[in-house]
Write an enzyme that holds these catalytic residues in place. Structure first.
Site, PDB file in Angstrom:
ATOM      1  N   HIS A 103       0.796  -1.231   0.000  1.00  0.00           N
ATOM      2  CA  HIS A 103       0.000   0.000   0.000  1.00  0.00           C
ATOM      3  C   HIS A 103       0.827   1.280   0.000  1.00  0.00           C
ATOM      4  O   HIS A 103       0.287   2.349  -0.186  1.00  0.00           O
ATOM      5  CB  HIS A 103      -0.973   0.022   1.181  1.00  0.00           C
TER       6      HIS A 103
HETATM    7  C1  UD1 Z   1      -2.254   5.862   5.335  1.00  0.00           C
HETATM    8  C2  UD1 Z   1      -0.966   6.411   5.949  1.00  0.00           C
HETATM    9  C3  UD1 Z   1       0.079   5.303   6.006  1.00  0.00           C
HETATM   10  C4  UD1 Z   1      -0.473   4.057   6.711  1.00  0.00           C
HETATM   11  C5  UD1 Z   1      -1.753   3.619   6.011  1.00  0.00           C
HETATM   12  C6  UD1 Z   1      -2.349   2.412   6.652  1.00  0.00           C
HETATM   13  C7  UD1 Z   1      -0.491   8.785   5.511  1.00  0.00           C
HETATM   14  C8  UD1 Z   1       0.313   9.742   4.698  1.00  0.00           C
HETATM   15  N1  UD1 Z   1      -0.396   7.484   5.156  1.00  0.00           N
HETATM   16  O1  UD1 Z   1      -1.976   5.530   3.976  1.00  0.00           O
HETATM   17  O2  UD1 Z   1       1.192   5.767   6.722  1.00  0.00           O
HETATM   18  O3  UD1 Z   1       0.473   3.018   6.644  1.00  0.00           O
HETATM   19  O4  UD1 Z   1      -2.684   4.710   6.050  1.00  0.00           O
HETATM   20  O5  UD1 Z   1      -3.433   1.945   5.934  1.00  0.00           O
HETATM   21  O6  UD1 Z   1      -1.193   9.193   6.411  1.00  0.00           O
HETATM   22  N2  UD1 Z   1      -9.150   4.908   0.822  1.00  0.00           N
HETATM   23  C9  UD1 Z   1     -10.379   4.300   0.714  1.00  0.00           C
HETATM   24  N3  UD1 Z   1     -11.019   3.975   1.874  1.00  0.00           N
HETATM   25  C10 UD1 Z   1     -10.498   4.221   3.105  1.00  0.00           C
HETATM   26  C11 UD1 Z   1      -9.245   4.853   3.168  1.00  0.00           C
HETATM   27  C12 UD1 Z   1      -8.584   5.181   2.030  1.00  0.00           C
HETATM   28  O7  UD1 Z   1     -10.886   4.034  -0.345  1.00  0.00           O
HETATM   29  O8  UD1 Z   1     -11.139   3.889   4.112  1.00  0.00           O
HETATM   30  C13 UD1 Z   1      -8.418   5.235  -0.428  1.00  0.00           C
HETATM   31  C14 UD1 Z   1      -8.411   6.699  -0.761  1.00  0.00           C
HETATM   32  O9  UD1 Z   1      -9.453   7.080  -1.561  1.00  0.00           O
HETATM   33  C15 UD1 Z   1      -7.078   6.863  -1.462  1.00  0.00           C
HETATM   34  C16 UD1 Z   1      -6.203   5.856  -0.777  1.00  0.00           C
HETATM   35  O10 UD1 Z   1      -7.036   4.895  -0.198  1.00  0.00           O
HETATM   36  O11 UD1 Z   1      -7.163   6.475  -2.804  1.00  0.00           O
HETATM   37  C17 UD1 Z   1      -5.213   6.458   0.174  1.00  0.00           C
HETATM   38  O12 UD1 Z   1      -5.740   6.728   1.465  1.00  0.00           O
HETATM   39  P1  UD1 Z   1      -4.909   7.630   2.530  1.00  0.00           P
HETATM   40  O13 UD1 Z   1      -5.590   7.604   3.835  1.00  0.00           O
HETATM   41  O14 UD1 Z   1      -4.577   8.935   1.943  1.00  0.00           O
HETATM   42  O15 UD1 Z   1      -3.524   6.906   2.676  1.00  0.00           O
HETATM   43  P2  UD1 Z   1      -3.137   5.380   2.897  1.00  0.00           P
HETATM   44  O16 UD1 Z   1      -2.517   4.922   1.638  1.00  0.00           O
HETATM   45  O17 UD1 Z   1      -4.253   4.557   3.464  1.00  0.00           O
END
Ligand code: UD1
Length: 357
Positions: free
Chosen positions: A204
């Site tokens: 991820h």
């Molecule tokens: C975040 C943290 C990372 C951690 C990870 C655990 C930051 C910069 N990164 O990364 O350190 O290891 O969480 O999971 O804070 N999304 C969904 N549903 C959700 C959550 C996210 O669809 O419930 C999608 C979003 O639309 C986006 C992507 O996941 O496309 C990224 O989500 P984001 O929370 O920005 O970062 P993570 O990659 O989850």
């Protein structure tokens, strides 16, 4: 004491679980603010339910956005909540954008700030988590380090006077959940239930998902392995794979929805090995005695590399050899504490709150 925990992303719910129990056992008032960074049921609600964490008192509903927009929205909401609660301590966890926003919001309004999982460093400034950790550590009044390596990093940055070695709260929760899943098997996805030999994979990190060529190379090398790969698909991976037009379900890969925590622990126990870029999973594999292959060129959890329990394999050309290596001869050590980090943290919060009065 009145304690205010700020969480938002999946690994923070896991870290919060043993502390919420310990705060309650010690009779402290505990308010939980969820930023809403993770909002899918499988990324958030199931963790609260399975780990018996009290419902968040507030959910800011921030959701996904660019780093600046996401962090800024959190800052505004968190300042309001911290000011309204006036806690003895604001507590932030780990290294996500929710951690940084909580840390900054708290110190700006002179609220004592504790950072759980302080002192981790990858020394890779391209990782968003690295900026979040460094900034949160330098902002915090009490730095709660999970390992000696983390404590040494803090000392090198001149933060020793505010730092304490407590052990890792993830070992607290893992110890509890391991006992529960060994007593009664949790619901498992079909491939984990049906396969007798498999590796468990997660990907991820932005560095692995966001460049199409890198992600395609990782997926192709997982698909080409000689052993089934149960791939727990994080929403970021699903989103990027769809954007780049990449199929995940082919070759050796068996994609499954993100696993609940008890199912993850049970799956790691059954797997021949783990392939991941998650920090938490490197430690969980190590503590459960399952060899891990890390799809990164560095790790914050250096102790997991000892004895070959964890091997870094940023170059996917080496993946098959590393994944299929024989298991180490010696059992893993226990560098992340004894499962009592939460109790130590409660005692330190009490002691330092008294010192501040
Ligand atoms: C975040 C943290 C990372 C951690 C990870 C655990 C930051 C910069 N990164 O990364 O350190 O290891 O969480 O999971 O804070 N999304 C969904 N549903 C959700 C959550 C996210 O669809 O419930 C999608 C979003 O639309 C986006 C992507 O996941 O496309 C990224 O989500 P984001 O929370 O920005 O970062 P993570 O990659 O989850």
């Amino acid at each position: 004491m009145r304690l205010l925990s700020i969480v938002g992303a999946r690994p923070q719910f896991i870290k919060l679980a043993p502390l919420a129990t310990a705060f309650q056992a010690a009779g402290h008032e505990h308010i939980i603010v969820h930023t809403g960074q993770h909002y899918d049921v499988g990324m958030s609600e199931v963790f609260f339910a399975d780990l018996r964490i009290p419902e968040p008192d507030v959910n800011l509903g921030v959701g996904s956005d660019s780093h600046a927009a996401q962090t800024a929205a959190m800052l505004v909401g968190l300042e309001r909540e911290i000011a309204a609660v006036e806690p003895t301590w604001a507590i932030v966890y780990g290294d996500t954008n929710s951690t940084l926003a909580g840390a900054l919001a708290a110190v700006k309004i002179h609220t004592p700030l504790a950072h759980v999982e302080a002192g981790l460093r990858s020394f890779n400034r391209r990782m968003p988590e690295e900026h979040n950790r460094v900034a949160s550590d330098h902002l915090a009044d009490l730095l709660l380090a999970p390992s000696r390596v983390a404590l040494e990093n803090l000392r090198r940055e001149g933060l020793e006077a505010r730092s304490e070695l407590v052990g890792d709260v993830m070992i607290d929760v893992l110890t509890r959940v391991r006992a529960a899943v060994e007593a009664e098997e949790p619901p498992l996805p079909a491939p984990v239930r049906d396969l007798t030999d498999f590796v468990l994979a997660t990907i991820h990190r932005a560095e692995n998902t966001d460049k199409p060529a890198r992600l395609a190379a990782i997926v192709a090398s997982l698909a080409a392995l000689d052993i089934p790969v149960v791939l727990s698909v994080h929403p970021r991976l699903a989103a990027r794979a769809a954007e780049h037009g990449l199929e995940l379900a082919y070759g050796a890969i068996r994609p499954v929805e993100p696993l609940a925590y008890p199912a993850l622990v049970a799956s790691v126990l059954r797997a021949r090995g783990v392939i991941t870029d998650s920090g938490g999973l490197q430690k969980e594999a190590h503590a459960l005695g399952t060899p891990c292959t890390t799809l990164r060129s560095e790790t914050e959890w250096l102790e997991t590399l000892e004895g070959g329990w964890n091997v870094l394999a940023a170059d996917v050309a080496s993946l098959a050899d590393v994944v299929m290596r024989p298991p180490p001869d010696q059992p893993p050590t226990a560098p992340y504490g004894d499962g009592q980090a939460s109790e130590r943290i409660v005692a330190l919060l009490e002691e330092h709150a008294r010192a501040a009065i």
